[in-house]
Write a protein that holds these residues in place. Structure first.
Motif, PDB file in Angstrom:
ATOM      1  N   LYS A 190       0.841  -1.197   0.000  1.00 21.20           N
ATOM      2  CA  LYS A 190       0.000   0.000   0.000  1.00 21.20           C
ATOM      3  C   LYS A 190       0.874   1.244   0.000  1.00 21.20           C
ATOM      4  O   LYS A 190       1.866   1.322   0.730  1.00 21.20           O
ATOM      5  N   SER A 191       0.499   2.214  -0.814  1.00 21.58           N
ATOM      6  CA  SER A 191       1.265   3.463  -0.842  1.00 21.58           C
ATOM      7  C   SER A 191       1.139   4.173   0.507  1.00 21.58           C
ATOM      8  O   SER A 191       0.101   4.115   1.169  1.00 21.58           O
ATOM      9  N   GLY A 192       2.224   4.808   0.912  1.00 21.79           N
ATOM     10  CA  GLY A 192       2.246   5.511   2.186  1.00 21.79           C
ATOM     11  C   GLY A 192       2.635   4.646   3.363  1.00 21.79           C
ATOM     12  O   GLY A 192       2.852   5.151   4.467  1.00 21.79           O
ATOM     13  N   TYR A 193       2.720   3.335   3.144  1.00 24.73           N
ATOM     14  CA  TYR A 193       3.062   2.404   4.214  1.00 24.73           C
ATOM     15  C   TYR A 193       4.397   1.731   3.901  1.00 24.73           C
ATOM     16  O   TYR A 193       4.712   1.494   2.733  1.00 24.73           O
ATOM     17  N   PRO A 194       5.188   1.397   4.922  1.00 26.59           N
ATOM     18  CA  PRO A 194       6.462   0.728   4.657  1.00 26.59           C
ATOM     19  C   PRO A 194       6.244  -0.603   3.944  1.00 26.59           C
ATOM     20  O   PRO A 194       5.295  -1.345   4.233  1.00 26.59           O
ATOM     21  N   ALA A 195       7.143  -0.929   3.031  1.00 29.40           N
ATOM     22  CA  ALA A 195       6.983  -2.128   2.208  1.00 29.40           C
ATOM     23  C   ALA A 195       7.004  -3.411   3.026  1.00 29.40           C
ATOM     24  O   ALA A 195       6.417  -4.417   2.624  1.00 29.40           O
ATOM     25  N   ILE A 196       7.643  -3.402   4.195  1.00 26.79           N
ATOM     26  CA  ILE A 196       7.746  -4.601   5.016  1.00 26.79           C
ATOM     27  C   ILE A 196       6.368  -5.122   5.422  1.00 26.79           C
ATOM     28  O   ILE A 196       6.190  -6.321   5.676  1.00 26.79           O
ATOM     29  N   LEU A 197       5.362  -4.263   5.460  1.00 32.33           N
ATOM     30  CA  LEU A 197       4.029  -4.690   5.889  1.00 32.33           C
ATOM     31  C   LEU A 197       3.390  -5.678   4.922  1.00 32.33           C
ATOM     32  O   LEU A 197       2.441  -6.377   5.287  1.00 32.33           O
ATOM     33  N   HIS A 198       3.916  -5.759   3.690  1.00 30.94           N
ATOM     34  CA  HIS A 198       3.321  -6.657   2.707  1.00 30.94           C
ATOM     35  C   HIS A 198       3.297  -8.101   3.212  1.00 30.94           C
ATOM     36  O   HIS A 198       2.426  -8.875   2.852  1.00 30.94           O
ATOM     37  N   ARG A 199       4.275  -8.471   4.049  1.00 29.44           N
ATOM     38  CA  ARG A 199       4.471  -9.881   4.408  1.00 29.44           C
ATOM     39  C   ARG A 199       3.333 -10.435   5.268  1.00 29.44           C
ATOM     40  O   ARG A 199       3.193 -11.651   5.414  1.00 29.44           O
ATOM     41  N   TRP A 200       2.524  -9.538   5.848  1.00 35.44           N
ATOM     42  CA  TRP A 200       1.347  -9.979   6.597  1.00 35.44           C
ATOM     43  C   TRP A 200       0.047  -9.609   5.880  1.00 35.44           C
ATOM     44  O   TRP A 200      -1.012 -10.109   6.235  1.00 35.44           O
ATOM     45  N   ASN A 201       0.122  -8.721   4.899  1.00 36.10           N
ATOM     46  CA  ASN A 201      -1.074  -8.134   4.286  1.00 36.10           C
ATOM     47  C   ASN A 201      -1.475  -8.918   3.037  1.00 36.10           C
ATOM     48  O   ASN A 201      -1.153  -8.520   1.914  1.00 36.10           O
ATOM     49  N   GLY A 202      -2.183  -9.995   3.217  1.00 38.55           N
ATOM     50  CA  GLY A 202      -2.605 -10.776   2.064  1.00 38.55           C
ATOM     51  C   GLY A 202      -2.995 -12.179   2.483  1.00 38.55           C
ATOM     52  O   GLY A 202      -3.382 -12.420   3.630  1.00 38.55           O
ATOM     53  N   THR A 203      -2.878 -13.105   1.549  1.00 37.29           N
ATOM     54  CA  THR A 203      -3.218 -14.502   1.812  1.00 37.29           C
ATOM     55  C   THR A 203      -2.026 -15.392   1.505  1.00 37.29           C
ATOM     56  O   THR A 203      -1.433 -15.287   0.425  1.00 37.29           O
ATOM     57  N   ILE A 204      -1.678 -16.242   2.449  1.00 32.54           N
ATOM     58  CA  ILE A 204      -0.581 -17.192   2.292  1.00 32.54           C
ATOM     59  C   ILE A 204      -1.146 -18.595   2.488  1.00 32.54           C
ATOM     60  O   ILE A 204      -1.770 -18.879   3.521  1.00 32.54           O
ATOM     61  N   VAL A 205      -0.945 -19.447   1.500  1.00 36.62           N
ATOM     62  CA  VAL A 205      -1.440 -20.828   1.570  1.00 36.62           C
ATOM     63  C   VAL A 205      -0.252 -21.768   1.375  1.00 36.62           C
ATOM     64  O   VAL A 205       0.418 -21.720   0.342  1.00 36.62           O
ATOM     65  N   GLU A 206      -0.001 -22.616   2.372  1.00 29.61           N
ATOM     66  CA  GLU A 206       1.089 -23.583   2.296  1.00 29.61           C
ATOM     67  C   GLU A 206       0.515 -24.991   2.372  1.00 29.61           C
ATOM     68  O   GLU A 206      -0.223 -25.320   3.312  1.00 29.61           O
ATOM     69  N   THR A 207       0.832 -25.827   1.381  1.00 33.22           N
ATOM     70  CA  THR A 207       0.294 -27.187   1.310  1.00 33.22           C
ATOM     71  C   THR A 207       1.434 -28.200   1.243  1.00 33.22           C
ATOM     72  O   THR A 207       2.385 -28.014   0.480  1.00 33.22           O
ATOM     73  N   VAL A 208       1.314 -29.249   2.051  1.00 31.68           N
ATOM     74  CA  VAL A 208       2.260 -30.356   2.023  1.00 31.68           C
ATOM     75  C   VAL A 208       1.486 -31.647   1.782  1.00 31.68           C
ATOM     76  O   VAL A 208       0.566 -31.981   2.545  1.00 31.68           O
ATOM     77  N   LYS A 209       1.821 -32.337   0.709  1.00 31.00           N
ATOM     78  CA  LYS A 209       1.210 -33.640   0.408  1.00 31.00           C
ATOM     79  C   LYS A 209       2.295 -34.699   0.538  1.00 31.00           C
ATOM     80  O   LYS A 209       3.257 -34.736  -0.235  1.00 31.00           O
ATOM     81  N   ASN A 210       2.160 -35.568   1.573  1.00 26.51           N
ATOM     82  CA  ASN A 210       3.114 -36.644   1.755  1.00 26.51           C
ATOM     83  C   ASN A 210       2.416 -37.995   1.586  1.00 26.51           C
ATOM     84  O   ASN A 210       1.281 -38.063   1.117  1.00 26.51           O
ATOM     85  N   GLU A 211       3.069 -39.076   2.005  1.00 24.58           N
ATOM     86  CA  GLU A 211       2.504 -40.410   1.802  1.00 24.58           C
ATOM     87  C   GLU A 211       1.222 -40.628   2.585  1.00 24.58           C
ATOM     88  O   GLU A 211       0.406 -41.488   2.231  1.00 24.58           O
ATOM     89  N   TYR A 212       1.022 -39.834   3.635  1.00 26.39           N
ATOM     90  CA  TYR A 212      -0.085 -40.103   4.540  1.00 26.39           C
ATOM     91  C   TYR A 212      -1.182 -39.044   4.501  1.00 26.39           C
ATOM     92  O   TYR A 212      -2.360 -39.369   4.631  1.00 26.39           O
ATOM     93  N   ASN A 213      -0.804 -37.783   4.351  1.00 26.95           N
ATOM     94  CA  ASN A 213      -1.780 -36.705   4.492  1.00 26.95           C
ATOM     95  C   ASN A 213      -1.519 -35.566   3.505  1.00 26.95           C
ATOM     96  O   ASN A 213      -0.411 -35.413   2.988  1.00 26.95           O
ATOM     97  N   LYS A 214      -2.562 -34.798   3.306  1.00 24.13           N
ATOM     98  CA  LYS A 214      -2.449 -33.514   2.618  1.00 24.13           C
ATOM     99  C   LYS A 214      -2.830 -32.437   3.632  1.00 24.13           C
ATOM    100  O   LYS A 214      -3.976 -32.377   4.089  1.00 24.13           O
TER     101      LYS A 214
END
Length: 280
Positions: A190-214
Motif C-alpha cells: 500500500k502506498s504511504g506504508y512501509p513495504a515490510i508490511l506486505h508480508r502480513w497483508n494478504g493470503t498465504i497458503v502452504e500445502t504439504v502432500k506426503n505419503e499419509y496426508n495432505k
C-alpha cells in the motif's frame, strides 16, 4: 538479425485495478530479437505504471514522521489448518502489530517492533521481535516486486494506491504417488506504508502432500492494514501495548533477510520474499 515479423509477441499491460496477463508466442530461433523486445516491454511496464514510483516514496523514512512521531499498524490475520479436507481446529484470529518510532531512526535505519496476539496460531516466525529496517531494505523489497511483475514472473493486480503480487511455488517430489510441497502467496503493498508490511497483508497458503496426508495451512488478512493512534493501541490489547511501550530487553533481536530473486523461486515453496533470521 532475423526479421521481427517471424515473432508474434503479445503483451497485456497492467491497467488500473486490473490484472496482468502476458502471452508470448514467438519463434524459438529469434532469441536475440525476443529478448530485446522483452527488455523494452519490461522498461515500459516499469515507467508507465506510476504505482512503482508512488510506493518507492516510502523509501524516504523521514516522510513517515512528517505528521506523527509514532506510526502504529495493525493487521488482522485468520489462520486455519486443514488435513485431508477436514479442519483440524476452529479458525483462529490473531493481530499483528508493527510500531515505528521517529526516535529510533538513525542514518536511514529504523528499529521496527513486531508483536502478535496469538504466537502459537501457526506462526512460522519470531514474535515480539525488533528488526533493523533500512531505507535500502524498503527499496530492495519494492524493486524485487517490480522486477517480478514486469518480467511476468509474478501475477499481479494494480490500483492507484496499491500493488498486489501473486507468487506460486511448487516442489513436485513424486507423481506416483503424488507428493509435493506448494506455497501460494498473494500479498499487497500500500502506498504511504512501509513495504515490510506486505508480508502480513494478504493470503498465504502452504500445502504439504506426503505419503499419509495432505495438510494445508492458510493465513488470510481480509481487512488490510489499519493504522492506530497511541491511545487506540493502548486500549487494544497487551500485544499492541508491548509493541508501543515495552522494554527493548523484552524483545528478540532479529535480522531481516530479503530474497531479491524471489520471483525466480517457482520450484522452491520454502523461499519467501522476506523472512526473519538469527533471532536471539
Amino acid at each position: 538479425m532475423k526479421k521481427l515479423i517471424l515473432m508474434t509477441l503479445t503483451f497485456a499491460f497492467l491497467a488500473s485495478c486490473g490484472k496482468q496477463e502476458d502471452e508470448y508466442l514467438y519463434n524459438e530461433y529469434d532469441g536475440q530479437d525476443y529478448q530485446a523486445i522483452l527488455a523494452l516491454k519490461k522498461k515500459e511496464c516499469e515507467t508507465k505504471n506510476k504505482i512503482f514510483a508512488k510506493l518507492d516514496e516510502t523509501s524516504t523514512f523521514s516522510k513517515f514522521f512528517e505528521k506523527k512521531d509514532v506510526r502504529i499498524f495493525k493487521i488482522e490475520r485468520k489462520f486455519s489448518n486443514v488435513v485431508n479436507e477436514a479442519a483440524q481446529e476452529a479458525e483462529t484470529t490473531q493481530m499483528v502489530y508493527v510500531v515505528l518510532r521517529k526516535d529510533s531512526l538513525s542514518n536511514g535505519t529504523l528499529k521496527i517492533r513486531v508483536t502478535h496476539t496469538a504466537p502459537s496460531a501457526g506462526n512460522s516466525e519470531y514474535t515480539d521481535a525488533i528488526v533493523d529496517y533500512a531505507q535500502l531494505d524498503n527499496k530492495t523489497i519494492l524493486n524485487t516486486a517490480k522486477t517480478g511483475v514486469c518480467s511476468g514472473e509474478y501475477g499481479s493486480a494494480i490500483g492507484t494506491d496499491f500493488l498486489t503480487i501473486e507468487s506460486k511455488r511448487l516442489n513436485e517430489i513424486s507423481k506416483d504417488p503424488e507428493l509435493y510441497n506448494e506455497a501460494n502467496d498473494t500479498l499487497t503493498f500500500k502506498s504511504g506504508y512501509p513495504a515490510i508490511l506486505h508480508r502480513w497483508n494478504g493470503t498465504i497458503v502452504e500445502t504439504v502432500k506426503n505419503e499419509y496426508n495432505k495438510t494445508t495451512k492458510t493465513w488470510k488478512a481480509s481487512n488490510g492494514i489499519v493504522e492506530l493512534t497511541s491511545d487506540q493501541c493502548k486500549a487494544a490489547d497487551s500485544a499492541c501495548n508491548k509493541a508501543l511501550t515495552g522494554l527493548e530487553s523484552a524483545f528478540s533481536r532479529c535480522e531481516l533477510d530479503i530474497n531479491d530473486t524471489h520471483y525466480n523461486s517457482k520450484k522452491d515453496p520454502t523461499k519467501k520474499l522476506t523472512s526473519f533470521k538469527n533471532c536471539i
